[in-house]
Design a protein around this motif. Structure first.
Motif, mmCIF file in Angstrom:
data_model
loop_
_atom_site.group_PDB
_atom_site.id
_atom_site.type_symbol
_atom_site.label_atom_id
_atom_site.label_comp_id
_atom_site.label_asym_id
_atom_site.label_seq_id
_atom_site.Cartn_x
_atom_site.Cartn_y
_atom_site.Cartn_z
ATOM 1 N N ALA A 24 7.466 -5.890 -8.514
ATOM 2 C CA ALA A 24 6.405 -4.902 -8.734
ATOM 3 C C ALA A 24 6.717 -4.155 -10.032
ATOM 4 C CB ALA A 24 6.355 -3.939 -7.553
ATOM 5 N N LYS A 25 5.749 -4.148 -10.961
ATOM 6 C CA LYS A 25 6.012 -3.551 -12.274
ATOM 7 C C LYS A 25 6.330 -2.068 -12.149
ATOM 8 C CE LYS A 25 2.690 -6.603 -14.536
ATOM 9 N NZ LYS A 25 1.284 -6.607 -14.925
ATOM 10 N N SER A 26 5.693 -1.411 -11.163
ATOM 11 C CA SER A 26 5.869 0.036 -11.049
ATOM 12 C C SER A 26 7.060 0.422 -10.162
ATOM 13 C CB SER A 26 4.593 0.654 -10.471
ATOM 14 O OG SER A 26 4.322 0.043 -9.222
ATOM 15 N N HIS A 27 7.667 -0.582 -9.470
ATOM 16 C CA HIS A 27 8.782 -0.274 -8.571
ATOM 17 C C HIS A 27 9.917 -1.278 -8.741
ATOM 18 C CE1 HIS A 27 5.688 2.207 -6.710
ATOM 19 N NE2 HIS A 27 6.691 2.918 -6.252
ATOM 20 N N PRO A 28 10.771 -1.072 -9.758
ATOM 21 C CA PRO A 28 11.877 -2.007 -9.981
ATOM 22 C C PRO A 28 12.677 -2.207 -8.692
ATOM 23 C CG PRO A 28 11.750 -0.414 -11.757
ATOM 24 C CD PRO A 28 10.752 0.029 -10.719
ATOM 25 N N GLY A 29 12.955 -3.475 -8.394
ATOM 26 C CA GLY A 29 13.732 -3.780 -7.190
ATOM 27 C C GLY A 29 12.883 -4.173 -5.994
ATOM 28 N N LYS A 45 0.848 -1.211 0.000
ATOM 29 C CA LYS A 45 0.000 0.000 0.000
ATOM 30 C C LYS A 45 0.873 1.246 0.000
ATOM 31 C CE LYS A 45 -3.807 -2.321 2.291
ATOM 32 N NZ LYS A 45 -4.291 -2.695 3.609
ATOM 33 N N GLN A 46 1.985 1.207 0.779
ATOM 34 C CA GLN A 46 2.899 2.373 0.825
ATOM 35 C C GLN A 46 3.361 2.756 -0.584
ATOM 36 O OE1 GLN A 46 6.354 1.869 3.443
ATOM 37 N NE2 GLN A 46 7.537 3.203 2.098
ATOM 38 N N PHE A 47 3.548 1.718 -1.449
ATOM 39 C CA PHE A 47 4.015 1.995 -2.811
ATOM 40 C C PHE A 47 2.857 1.978 -3.823
ATOM 41 C CE2 PHE A 47 7.851 0.797 -0.540
ATOM 42 C CZ PHE A 47 8.706 1.835 -0.923
ATOM 43 N N ASN A 48 1.657 2.217 -3.295
ATOM 44 C CA ASN A 48 0.451 2.345 -4.133
ATOM 45 C C ASN A 48 0.133 1.118 -4.974
ATOM 46 O OD1 ASN A 48 -0.213 4.954 -3.303
ATOM 47 N ND2 ASN A 48 1.443 5.760 -4.615
ATOM 48 N N LEU A 49 0.448 -0.060 -4.446
ATOM 49 C CA LEU A 49 0.078 -1.288 -5.153
ATOM 50 C C LEU A 49 -1.254 -1.780 -4.600
ATOM 51 C CD1 LEU A 49 3.510 -3.195 -5.037
ATOM 52 C CD2 LEU A 49 2.700 -1.539 -6.717
ATOM 53 N N ASN A 50 -2.093 -2.259 -5.491
ATOM 54 C CA ASN A 50 -3.416 -2.722 -5.046
ATOM 55 C C ASN A 50 -3.287 -4.026 -4.245
ATOM 56 O OD1 ASN A 50 -6.290 -2.542 -5.007
ATOM 57 N ND2 ASN A 50 -6.322 -4.283 -6.420
ATOM 58 N N VAL A 51 -4.109 -4.124 -3.205
ATOM 59 C CA VAL A 51 -4.131 -5.333 -2.381
ATOM 60 C C VAL A 51 -5.537 -5.926 -2.433
ATOM 61 C CG1 VAL A 51 -4.029 -6.178 0.009
ATOM 62 C CG2 VAL A 51 -2.280 -4.589 -0.839
ATOM 63 N N VAL A 52 -5.620 -7.202 -2.793
ATOM 64 C CA VAL A 52 -6.914 -7.888 -2.799
ATOM 65 C C VAL A 52 -7.247 -8.207 -1.341
ATOM 66 C CG1 VAL A 52 -8.188 -9.909 -3.633
ATOM 67 C CG2 VAL A 52 -6.365 -8.895 -5.046
ATOM 68 N N ASP A 65 5.202 -8.817 -11.940
ATOM 69 C CA ASP A 65 5.628 -9.522 -13.137
ATOM 70 C C ASP A 65 5.692 -11.018 -12.791
ATOM 71 O OD1 ASP A 65 6.945 -10.661 -15.217
ATOM 72 O OD2 ASP A 65 8.786 -9.507 -15.026
ATOM 73 N N GLY A 66 4.928 -11.834 -13.486
ATOM 74 C CA GLY A 66 4.820 -13.255 -13.171
ATOM 75 C C GLY A 66 6.118 -14.029 -13.379
ATOM 76 N N GLN A 67 7.066 -13.463 -14.129
ATOM 77 C CA GLN A 67 8.357 -14.144 -14.363
ATOM 78 C C GLN A 67 9.300 -13.946 -13.188
ATOM 79 O OE1 GLN A 67 9.578 -15.225 -17.708
ATOM 80 N NE2 GLN A 67 7.459 -15.145 -18.369
ATOM 81 N N THR A 68 9.161 -12.781 -12.503
ATOM 82 C CA THR A 68 10.165 -12.409 -11.500
ATOM 83 C C THR A 68 9.586 -12.104 -10.121
ATOM 84 O OG1 THR A 68 9.923 -10.067 -12.049
ATOM 85 C CG2 THR A 68 11.583 -11.323 -13.298
ATOM 86 N N MET A 69 8.291 -11.843 -10.032
ATOM 87 C CA MET A 69 7.602 -11.440 -8.794
ATOM 88 C C MET A 69 7.897 -9.978 -8.429
ATOM 89 S SD MET A 69 5.939 -14.118 -8.067
ATOM 90 C CE MET A 69 6.042 -15.206 -9.477
#
Ligand SMILES: Cc1cc2nc3c(=O)[nH]c(=O)nc-3n(C[C@H](O)[C@H](O)[C@H](O)COP(=O)(O)OP(=O)(O)OC[C@H]3O[C@@H](n4cnc5c(N)ncnc54)[C@H](O)[C@@H]3O)c2cc1C
Length: 405
Positions: free
Chosen positions: A367-372, A179-186, A361-365
């Motif tokens: 976060a697409k919007s936060h590399p690393g 949430k801190q990095f604005n990723l959606n949580v189901v 990203d399903g290949q690496t796990m």
């Protein structure tokens, strides 16, 4: 600020330790931080102390997620057979219990020791108990503020698991960071959890506590979060209602207010090509009592309870009206009951929901919007069926991440 790490893994449970060992052996400098006094506690209590560490038949069909395709890549790159090979290479004795479920012969501790040995091989540094106070991204690096100082890294891997069993240190930290990095949580909810029932929905079966039998159970519907399910598993009748593997499996698909449906003859039909209509209409059965006929396909006590419930106990089959026969058939092949709720996080084995897979990203796990920034294991919106699939997800997602960090 101390060493620059290739990755800091927050959470030294199944996914975190496994990921650390694999990445370490790829010559990455890995630090694992965990707030618990003892690591791997969920592994220790899993599978009744024997850890159902994978399932030989694990496939994408065994997982629930808003995006059921998400697991495909990771499971294909690290299938169950690879983890089994690792277990064999440590000489850990194991056995298959039921439908491909693999358990340690001796103790779950064997798996924990193996994960630590893999970390040692990869020169992984493990620190615990350490509190993680904050995680921030600063000029291309990740800075983790802990109770023992600041750590800098190229990547941060969130592996803090889900919310079940708060008594052994479960937290929502991965979800807070998402949430801190604005990723959606189901929205998280307890999974693989016993369901509770009101006394009146169950009164006629109360005296049968302790009875266990294979049934077919179904729950959920097309429009629900994870759709509908149908399992053939063992059902246990208890004083509080229904339990056992059948109910745990169904609980993942159950939504409050809905019913679950039980075909008490599930296994009979599968085993012998049983035809309910034939049994009910057979002329030879005319002089038998209703409960005798039911007892030919059900445990005697259950047969009696059902006959009693439909007021046909002791009555000859010839005297049972068509309507009552139909009602009995419905009762034993499509019994509906509305659970009042679940027994909650204390009794749940897994968390449904979590970090939305569309963010990763399903290949690496990553976060697409936060590399690393990576999320692995139970904190992701991926939940396995009962039977070793949840650990298989921990290994597979940890492996995918380890290749990438
Ligand atoms: C009773 C029970 C039995 C189970 N049996 C099985 C089974 O037989 N087979 C199967 O496949 N699955 C089983 N499961 C599910 C399985 O244990 C989990 O799916 C699996 O452990 C998830 O791995 P993980 O690494 O994501 O999380 P975990 O293994 O839970 O590890 C998370 C780690 O993160 C740490 N942590 C949490 N919050 C913080 C924080 N804020 N800061 C630092 N560290 C933190 C915790 O201390 C822990 O070490 C069982 C679960 C339970 C509860």
């Amino acid at each position: 600020m101390s060493t620059q790490w290739d990755a800091i893994i927050i959470g030294g449970g199944a996914a975190g330790l496994f990921c650390a060992g694999v990445a370490g052996q790829l010559n990455k400098r890995i630090l694992v931080l965990d707030h618990a006094e003892v690591l791997g506690e969920k592994i220790r209590i899993s599978g009744g102390g024997r850890c159902n560490f994978t399932n030989q038949h694990s496939s994408p069909a065994n997982f629930l997620s808003l995006n059921p395709h998400f697991v495909k890549s990771a499971l294909a790159r690290y299938p169950a057979k690879d983890f089994i090979k690792l277990v064999q290479s440590y000489g850990i004795a194991y056995h298959e219990k039921h439908q491909g479920q693999l358990f340690c012969d001796h103790s779950a501790q064997d798996i924990i020791q193996m994960l630590f040995a893999e970390c040692t091989k990869g020169k992984v540094e493990i620190r615990n108990p350490v509190s993680v106070l904050s995680i921030a991204q600063e000029s291309g690096s990740w800075v983790v503020n802990t109770s023992t100082g600041l750590e800098k890294s190229k990547a941060v891997v969130m592996a803090t698991g889900g919310l079940p069993v708060p008594a052994i240190g479960a937290t929502a930290y991965a979800l807070d960071i998402a949430k801190q990095f604005n990723l959606n949580v189901v929205e998280p909810r307890p999974g693989l959890v016993p369901l509770s029932f009101t006394a009146d929905s169950f009164h006629h079966l109360n005296e049968l506590a302790g009875l266990s039998l294979p049934v077919r159970i179904s729950s959920g519907s097309k429009g629900d979060r994870y759709g509908a399910c149908r399992f053939q598993e063992d059902l246990l009748l208890t004083h509080k209602g229904l339990s056992g593997p059948a109910v745990l499996q169904a609980s993942n698909y159950w939504t409050e207010g809905e019913g679950i449906h039980i075909d008490w003859l599930g296994s009979v039909e599968v085993a012998g090509g049983f035809n309910c209509d034939a049994l009910f209409n057979d002329e030879e059965n005319r002089l038998k009592t209703a409960e005798t006929i039911l007892a030919s396909v059900l445990p005697q006590r259950l047969a009696k309870a059902f006959a009693e419930q439909k007021n046909v106990l002791g009555r000859k089959w010839a005297e049972v009206s068509k309507k009552d026969r139909h009602a009995l058939k419905e009762l034993i092949t499509n019994w509906s009951v509305k659970p009042a709720g679940t027994l909650g996080w204390k009794k749940a084995e897994v968390m449904l929901g979590g970090v939305d897979t569309k963010e990763l990203d399903g290949q690496t796990m990553m976060a697409k919007s936060h590399p690393g920034l990576y999320f692995i294991g139970e904190c992701v919106d991926v939940t396995g069926h009962l039977g070793g699939h949840n650990f298989q997800w921990a290994w597979a997602s940890g492996f995918a991440c380890a290749q990438a960090v």
